[in-house]
Design a protein around this motif. Structure first.
Motif, PDB file in Angstrom:
ATOM      1  N   SER A  13       0.839  -0.924   0.066  1.00 25.53           N
ATOM      2  CA  SER A  13      -0.019   0.210  -0.179  1.00 25.53           C
ATOM      3  C   SER A  13       0.317   1.283  -0.077  1.00 25.53           C
ATOM      4  O   SER A  13       0.366   2.504  -0.565  1.00 25.53           O
ATOM      5  CB  SER A  13      -1.116   0.251   0.966  1.00 25.53           C
ATOM      6  OG  SER A  13      -1.335   1.322   0.935  1.00 25.53           O
ATOM      7  N   THR A 266      -7.989   1.606  -6.287  1.00 21.07           N
ATOM      8  CA  THR A 266      -9.248   2.201  -7.007  1.00 21.07           C
ATOM      9  C   THR A 266      -8.454   3.994  -7.175  1.00 21.07           C
ATOM     10  O   THR A 266      -7.771   4.414  -6.923  1.00 21.07           O
ATOM     11  CB  THR A 266     -10.112   3.062  -6.275  1.00 21.07           C
ATOM     12  OG1 THR A 266      -9.705   3.588  -4.757  1.00 21.07           O
ATOM     13  CG2 THR A 266     -11.035   0.794  -5.852  1.00 21.07           C
ATOM     14  N   GLU A 268     -10.176   6.272  -7.499  1.00 21.42           N
ATOM     15  CA  GLU A 268     -10.127   7.186  -7.047  1.00 21.42           C
ATOM     16  C   GLU A 268      -9.089   7.506  -5.079  1.00 21.42           C
ATOM     17  O   GLU A 268      -9.043   8.447  -5.676  1.00 21.42           O
ATOM     18  CB  GLU A 268     -11.728   7.139  -6.367  1.00 21.42           C
ATOM     19  CG  GLU A 268     -12.326   8.310  -5.318  1.00 21.42           C
ATOM     20  CD  GLU A 268     -13.391   8.554  -4.038  1.00 21.42           C
ATOM     21  OE1 GLU A 268     -14.029   8.856  -3.508  1.00 21.42           O
ATOM     22  OE2 GLU A 268     -14.320   7.320  -5.028  1.00 21.42           O
ATOM     23  N   LYS A 269      -8.593   6.635  -4.608  1.00 25.90           N
ATOM     24  CA  LYS A 269      -7.635   6.582  -4.065  1.00 25.90           C
ATOM     25  C   LYS A 269      -6.116   7.374  -4.542  1.00 25.90           C
ATOM     26  O   LYS A 269      -5.864   8.259  -3.906  1.00 25.90           O
ATOM     27  CB  LYS A 269      -7.584   5.491  -3.303  1.00 25.90           C
ATOM     28  CG  LYS A 269      -8.928   4.940  -2.217  1.00 25.90           C
ATOM     29  CD  LYS A 269      -9.029   3.743  -1.293  1.00 25.90           C
ATOM     30  CE  LYS A 269      -9.934   3.575   0.000  1.00 25.90           C
ATOM     31  NZ  LYS A 269      -9.385   2.204   0.255  1.00 25.90           N
ATOM     32  N   ASP A 272      -6.515  10.634  -5.306  1.00 17.16           N
ATOM     33  CA  ASP A 272      -6.331  11.829  -3.981  1.00 17.16           C
ATOM     34  C   ASP A 272      -5.197  11.845  -4.030  1.00 17.16           C
ATOM     35  O   ASP A 272      -4.633  12.732  -3.008  1.00 17.16           O
ATOM     36  CB  ASP A 272      -7.499  10.399  -2.461  1.00 17.16           C
ATOM     37  CG  ASP A 272      -7.967  11.804  -1.807  1.00 17.16           C
ATOM     38  OD1 ASP A 272      -7.919  12.493  -1.833  1.00 17.16           O
ATOM     39  OD2 ASP A 272      -7.429  11.227  -0.801  1.00 17.16           O
TER      40      ASP A 272
END
Length: 321
Positions: A13, A266, A268-269, A272
């Protein structure tokens, strides 16, 4: 194989969220491929700094990490870097719509933020390439402003110039919501301008452009759009029909966002995180408008880089006979 995705999810991550930031492994791998060393690079940066100080028409306000990355992106060619440094400062005057007034807090830039999602993924591919994705282009052509979208993409490229360490770029563009109206809002000169800036000012080498979810009905229009590209880049554009997984014949799934069938996380993440990083460069972007070439001080015989590229400043739309 220099990059192996670890099984530790926390580490994975964190790696994904680095979004283009170089790791020690990236640096070592890229230097090895180019046959250069830390000592070579320090000498090159010092030499480039000395050269820059002797150019009366060029600003001196570019940091060493950007000089190093330009040297790497130019395959360690000193002359190529010198040409690109001139382009880095002079093309702002030729393309101010793209390279000036880049405040992330500006209303237009924030508007562009809602038009598209642009971000890079990590780690590098096994051959040292950086994957950058653009998704979620505004479905309504009336809300789509290609100039602002490209401006935002080039702002992200500026971040990569500070943080990335790679041998080239793989670009993925999702055409899920693209229509002929979207394409026809984009000018030939705008596409050419962006390619020139990407290559000359930022020294990026585009190895492949993947157009995913590309419906057949767009083929004819896209062929017209591709006419704006250089011959070399035209050969590197690959289209992928909706519902197919041919993209993964070229790009590892772990470097592709979930929405496109990958496992990088994703969009979106990822976006962001990319936007937060880009926004952290606000002070840098605000300052950069001060640093352009002073053509009145250009040495005799030195070619005006702004005039070297035959792209008109006014952006004309694509024309169909």
């Amino acid at each position: 194989m220099i990059h192996v995705l670890p099984s530790d999810t926390k580490y994975l991550s964190a790696l994904r969220m680095s979004l283009g930031a170089a790791t020690a492994e990236d640096v070592a791998f890229v230097r090895k491929q180019l046959g250069t060393t830390e000592q070579n690079i320090q000498q090159a940066v010092s030499s480039l700094r000395n050269w820059l100080n002797l150019q009366p028409h060029l600003p001196k306000n570019i940091d060493d990490r950007r000089l190093e990355r330009m040297f790497i992106n130019c395959k360690c060619s000193m002359e190529r870097v010198k040409t690109s440094l001139d382009a880095y400062f002079s093309l702002k005057k030729k393309f101010p719509e793209l390279l000036m007034n880049r405040d992330p807090e500006d209303a237009d830039i924030k508007k562009a933020k809602d038009f598209i999602k642009t971000f890079s993924t990590s780690p590098l591919t096994t051959d040292g390439l950086r994957v950058t994705c653009t998704l979620d282009v505004a479905a309504d052509p009336q809300c789509y402003d290609p100039l602002l979208c490209y401006k935002l993409i080039l702002m992200w490229t500026e971040v990569l110039l500070a943080e990335d360490y790679s041998l080239g770029d793989i670009i993925i563009l999702d055409l899920k919501d693209f229509t002929a109206s979207h394409v026809l809002k984009t000018s030939v000169s705008l596409v050419r301008s962006v390619e020139i800036i990407f290559k000359e000012a930022y020294c990026r080498r585009i190895k492949a452009v993947h157009l995913v979810n590309s419906p057949k009905v767009l083929d004819a229009i896209l062929n017209i759009a591709k006419a704006a590209l250089s011959d070399k880049l035209k050969q590197r554009v690959i289209t992928h029909l909706p519902g197919t997984e041919t993209l993964f014949d070229y790009v590892p799934r772990e470097l592709v966002p979930d929405e496109l069938g990958g496992s990088a996380g994703t969009a979106e993440k990822l976006y962001d995180a990319a936007w937060k990083k880009l926004s952290s460069y606000r002070a840098f972007f605000l300052e950069q408008d001060n640093y352009v070439t002073d053509e009145s001080r250009r040495p005799p015989g030195s070619r005006n880089m702004s005039d070297l590229y035959g792209v008109e400043g006014s952006f004309r739309k694509l024309a169909i006979d």
